[in-house]
Design a protein around this motif. Structure first.
Motif, PDB file in Angstrom:
ATOM      1  N   ASP A   1     -64.315   3.484  13.731  1.00 40.12           N
ATOM      2  CA  ASP A   1     -62.653   4.908  13.167  1.00 40.12           C
ATOM      3  C   ASP A   1     -62.848   6.297  13.058  1.00 40.12           C
ATOM      4  N   LEU A   2     -62.288   7.112  14.109  1.00 37.22           N
ATOM      5  CA  LEU A   2     -62.988   8.377  13.729  1.00 37.22           C
ATOM      6  C   LEU A   2     -61.601   8.642  13.329  1.00 37.22           C
ATOM      7  N   ASP A   3     -59.910   8.116  13.376  1.00 40.50           N
ATOM      8  CA  ASP A   3     -59.190   8.974  12.296  1.00 40.50           C
ATOM      9  C   ASP A   3     -58.641   8.011  10.762  1.00 40.50           C
ATOM     10  N   ARG A   4     -59.313   7.856  10.390  1.00 44.27           N
ATOM     11  CA  ARG A   4     -58.795   6.588   8.781  1.00 44.27           C
ATOM     12  C   ARG A   4     -58.202   7.956   8.772  1.00 44.27           C
ATOM     13  N   PRO A   5     -57.699   6.501   7.469  1.00 47.80           N
ATOM     14  CA  PRO A   5     -56.406   6.787   6.692  1.00 47.80           C
ATOM     15  C   PRO A   5     -56.497   8.059   6.398  1.00 47.80           C
ATOM     16  N   GLU A   6     -58.143   8.000   5.253  1.00 48.32           N
ATOM     17  CA  GLU A   6     -58.277   8.755   3.971  1.00 48.32           C
ATOM     18  C   GLU A   6     -58.467  10.028   5.209  1.00 48.32           C
ATOM     19  N   SER A   7     -58.830  10.352   6.223  1.00 47.12           N
ATOM     20  CA  SER A   7     -58.865  11.418   6.812  1.00 47.12           C
ATOM     21  C   SER A   7     -58.020  12.242   7.028  1.00 47.12           C
ATOM     22  N   ARG A   8     -56.035  11.352   7.716  1.00 49.94           N
ATOM     23  CA  ARG A   8     -55.254  11.685   8.157  1.00 49.94           C
ATOM     24  C   ARG A   8     -54.549  12.079   6.853  1.00 49.94           C
ATOM     25  N   ALA A   9     -55.140  11.437   5.328  1.00 49.15           N
ATOM     26  CA  ALA A   9     -54.173  12.010   4.134  1.00 49.15           C
ATOM     27  C   ALA A   9     -55.133  13.465   3.869  1.00 49.15           C
ATOM     28  N   VAL A  10     -56.273  13.519   3.946  1.00 46.57           N
ATOM     29  CA  VAL A  10     -56.917  15.328   4.498  1.00 46.57           C
ATOM     30  C   VAL A  10     -56.028  16.139   4.839  1.00 46.57           C
ATOM     31  N   ALA A  11     -56.262  15.727   6.162  1.00 46.57           N
ATOM     32  CA  ALA A  11     -55.201  16.704   7.625  1.00 46.57           C
ATOM     33  C   ALA A  11     -53.905  16.778   6.094  1.00 46.57           C
ATOM     34  N   LEU A  12     -53.648  15.756   6.320  1.00 46.14           N
ATOM     35  CA  LEU A  12     -52.148  16.227   5.889  1.00 46.14           C
ATOM     36  C   LEU A  12     -52.185  17.199   4.458  1.00 46.14           C
ATOM     37  N   GLU A  13     -52.908  17.174   4.112  1.00 46.94           N
ATOM     38  CA  GLU A  13     -52.602  18.236   2.717  1.00 46.94           C
ATOM     39  C   GLU A  13     -52.636  19.010   2.962  1.00 46.94           C
ATOM     40  N   VAL A  14     -54.265  19.961   3.825  1.00 48.37           N
ATOM     41  CA  VAL A  14     -54.742  20.907   4.250  1.00 48.37           C
ATOM     42  C   VAL A  14     -53.190  21.721   4.971  1.00 48.37           C
ATOM     43  N   ALA A  15     -52.752  20.685   5.748  1.00 44.27           N
ATOM     44  CA  ALA A  15     -51.774  21.327   6.195  1.00 44.27           C
ATOM     45  C   ALA A  15     -50.354  21.949   5.733  1.00 44.27           C
ATOM     46  N   GLN A  16     -50.024  20.722   5.273  1.00 45.55           N
ATOM     47  CA  GLN A  16     -49.346  20.873   3.704  1.00 45.55           C
ATOM     48  C   GLN A  16     -48.983  22.514   2.568  1.00 45.55           C
ATOM     49  N   ARG A  17     -50.523  23.094   2.847  1.00 47.18           N
ATOM     50  CA  ARG A  17     -50.961  23.997   1.568  1.00 47.18           C
ATOM     51  C   ARG A  17     -51.313  25.100   2.035  1.00 47.18           C
ATOM     52  N   SER A  18     -51.384  25.232   4.033  1.00 44.97           N
ATOM     53  CA  SER A  18     -51.515  26.401   4.867  1.00 44.97           C
ATOM     54  C   SER A  18     -50.421  26.666   5.133  1.00 44.97           C
TER      55      SER A  18
END
Length: 762
Positions: free
Chosen positions: A371-388
């Motif tokens: 699984d290359l798109d794990r929930p924890e990876s998506r969570a980090v992607a969302l956090e980076v996007a929100q803070r950017s």
């Protein structure tokens, strides 16, 4: 008796020294290049790809003497993880079986916005990383990327890009970390730490001054003096090398007539002798062959190989061209000293040894459903996007009220492509496989806003082109709504197939196509208009910005970007991103960054006003921290070999979480050479819960004031300076006046490059 080079308990140097004399010239040269084994449909990814690589040779012949690297096994076509693992394992078994020593290849992939593999998490673009001003978050993101690479048996990632933006018309701005060398180095180093801590070799790109090409044209020559090289382009690399990067990639360009790939001053004298780099230098794709075909400094590929090897290029990528028969012939004929081959080989083997590739019993990972798109990876992607996400302007319409009718229009409103830069896998590879799905779930702004609001939708116009009827339909839809959200921006692509991305340079900074016309039609309706920019560079939005109800910039925020945009527009997230690049005002064809001296700013001797519309470091919030105090803690004296400290007290008087980026700029009123009016030397993000107070302290060494003097020696000069502390480069909240006292002091590459930061909640 076991040969020493096979003994994992022996030192790396001893193992390499034992192995190299056992190898023939053919075996040595075979370790100095990779192989990009292309499928029939892969030729569209770059110009001259097939022409430069030539016809696909026989696989068994290519690997019979060994192989240095496997190029983009996963990242060339849409392979599911199990399928890719099977392919990589088979190729590695072939390589191991073919060469006398059983040495496997080192596998590399692109990883600029996450691992560029089908089905892997697509993280926000590097401009977004920089907009967070949050190195720990970026390091955490890179650690997630490294974990996916490790699961696939990938050893090396071709990132981060440390080029400092000098002209926003350059297509690769989206790949950078902005226009300030300190910020580029700070965030780039965090990415390196995350990747390297996961056991993956980080590759720094592009050494040196690639982003300073004339007229912002890709691969164009660079006119940069030694001081600009030392004070603007080099520091991010110095910081990232200290963070542990084990590979560096050359720039395609020439500096004052000398191609980087053929410059021993760059890759031997500077990188090796002065900076102490001991890793590998990998050629950017085709750049060794380009010495013959584009730069015209080599008469044939053998001469190109000699120039590159003597300069310090250890590995030719993506496939053997010069570091193959042309190099072997040049050595045999006495045109290339075998010692330079051995020098490169020792570095390649040392890195393979560090990666465990020389150990007995090494084996590639077994095929599995990863699984290359794990929930924890998506969570980090969302956090980076929100803070950017950067809130550039707001007249009070944002956040959108509950129950409002929202017209959502614009070319970037209803397409997943709006979230992705040119090195995201769907944009980089899948454009050549239109029948294949993206491999990850990427929502659109229209879809994300529909979760909360009653929306209507019209395209208005595509990124390029469009007709009057669609513009009119969008205006009618906006007129019937309480508020209009128009989503504008870029189409990422490669080599002219987009408006942003590698090889997608532009002549000016006006929004592409008819987007300004669309915006004008929407504004004429009288409905409040909020513009969302999903872009790869800053644009001149001065003509319409004063009439907007709100202006939001998301750059390319990745697979969770639409959710982040919706969270900010709705107020669920308090926007806190800060600009890593200035947004120009009218006159945007003038290259400009905030790193400008007095005469590059508004003066009485030029009719051009380069003052930005939105300056470096700018960003608004719905609720802001209260700046209680800014103070120096060491009096007015700052020894030229000592430290001083700045303390900032912040409070959250709001009823929601707030986040502030404390920025410290150096102003040097009088210097031996012309300097920027101010330059960032410290930055820290501070998060505060309601009612919380905090005191942040930055201890700044005098090395941070150093400059390259007239004799091209870096020095700390005595004299009066100011530390300007604020919320952006133009929003200064306090000034600490200091006197640098003592003798002028020479400093080297071992100087202090970052302040020490401490944060104390109250």
């Amino acid at each position: 008796m076991t040969e020493l080079w096979r003994d994992p308990t022996a030192s790396t140097d001893a193992r390499v020294a034992d192995l190299m004399p056992r190898m023939t010239l053919r075996e040595k040269v075979s370790q100095l290049s990779g192989i990009w084994w292309l499928d029939p449909e892969a030729g569209g990814m770059a110009p001259m790809l097939r022409e430069t690589l030539g016809p696909q040779p026989d696989w068994d012949e290519l690997i019979e003497d060994g192989l240095g690297q496997l190029t983009r096994t996963f990242g060339t076509g849409p392979l599911a993880p199990r399928e890719g693992l099977e392919l990589l394992a088979q190729r590695q078994r072939d390589v191991v079986a073919a060469n006398r020593f059983g040495i496997p290849a080192q596998a590399h992939e692109e990883c600029l916005t996450g691992l560029a593999v089908w089905g892997a998490t697509i993280y926000p673009s590097p401009l977004c990383w920089a907009a967070t001003f949050d190195p720990p978050l970026v390091e955490r993101m890179a650690g997630q990327i490294a974990a996916s690479m490790r699961d696939l048996g990938v050893h090396q990632g071709l990132a981060p890009v440390l080029d400092v933006v000098r002209d926003a018309r350059w297509g690769r701005v989206e790949e950078t970390l902005g226009e300030d060398p300190f910020l580029v180095g700070l965030v780039g180093s965090a990415y390196v730490r995350g990747l390297e801590s996961g056991g993956v070799v980080a590759t720094l790109k592009h050494f040196l001054s690639y982003s300073a090409s004339r007229a912002a044209r890709n691969l164009a020559p660079v006119s940069a003096g030694p001081r600009e090289l030392a004070d603007v382009f080099l520091p991010p690399f110095e910081m990232a090398l200290r963070a542990g990067a084990r590979s560096v990639m050359n720039s395609y360009t020439d500096i004052d007539g000398v191609p980087a790939a053929a410059d021993p001053e760059l890759f031997t004298t500077l990188l090796r002798d002065q900076l102490g780099f001991e890793g590998t230098v990998a050629a950017d794709y085709f750049s060794v062959a380009f010495l013959e075909s584009l730069h015209r400094v080599a008469g044939d590929l053998g001469e190109a190989a000699r120039l590159a090897l003597e300069a310090g290029i250890d590995i030719e990528l993506p496939s053997p061209k010069a570091y193959d028969e042309p190099l072997r012939a040049a050595v045999t004929e006495g045109q290339v000293d075998e010692k330079v081959v051995d020098r490169a080989l020792s570095r390649v083997l040392r890195q393979k040894c560090e990666l465990g590739l020389l150990d007995p019993g090494w084996a590639p990972p077994e095929p599995a459903d990863v699984d290359l798109d794990r929930p924890e990876s998506r969570a980090v992607a969302l956090e980076v996007a929100q803070r950017s996400v950067v809130l550039l302007a707001n007249d009070g319409v944002l956040p959108l009220r509950d129950g409002v009718r929202v017209a959502v229009v614009g070319p970037r409103a209803d397409t997943p492509q709006a979230m992705q830069g040119c090195y995201a896998f769907p944009m980089h590879v899948l454009v050549h496989h239109p029948e294949v799905e993206d491999g990850v779930v990427i929502r659109t702004v229209r879809e994300a806003l529909a979760d909360t609001y009653d929306i209507s939708y019209e395209l208005g116009c595509p990124v390029l082109g469009g007709d009057d009827a669609d513009l009119a339909a969008a205006a009618a839809t906006a007129a019937a709504a309480d508020v209009c959200v128009v989503v504008l921006g870029d189409q990422a692509g490669l080599f002219g197939r987009g408006t942003s991305g590698e090889g997608c340079d532009v002549p000016d900074l006006r929004l592409p196509g008819r987007q300004e016309e669309l915006l004008g039609a929407l504004l004429e309706t009288g409905t409040p208009v909020v513009a969302v920019l999903l872009v790869g560079r800053p644009y001149d939005v001065s003509a319409f910005a004063p009439r907007l109800a709100g202006l939001v910039c998301g750059f390319f925020p990745g697979e969770e970007g639409a959710q982040a945009i919706a969270d900010v527009l709705s107020g669920r997230v308090n926007p806190s991103g800060r600009l890593p690049v200035s947004f120009p005002d009218a006159g945007s064809t003038q290259p400009w960054t905030y790193l400008s001296p007095t005469l590059a700013r508004l003066t009485d001797v030029s009719s051009v006003d380069p003052t930005p519309l939105y300056p470096f470091g700018h960003g608004l919030s719905y609720a802001c921290a209260t700046w209680v105090s800014v103070s120096g803690t060491s009096g007015s004296r700052w020894d030229t070999d000592g430290t001083t400290a700045v303390e900032v007290e912040l409070a959250n008087d709001a009823d929601r979480d707030v986040s502030e980026v404390v920025q410290v700029y150096l102003h040097d009123p009088v210097s031996s050479v012309v300097r920027p009016v101010q330059q960032l030397i410290g930055a820290v993000r501070v998060d505060l819960a309601p009612g919380e107070r905090a005191r942040v302290r930055l201890d700044l060494h005098a090395d941070l004031t150093s400059l390259t003097g007239r004799d091209l020696v870096r020095v700390v000069e005595p004299g009066a300076v100011e530390l300007r502390v604020g919320a952006s480069s133009e929003d200064i909240r306090g000034v600490v006046a200091l006197d640098l006292v003592g003798s002028s002091r020479q400093v080297g590459h071992d100087r202090v490059l970052e302040p020490t930061v401490s944060l104390r909640s109250q």
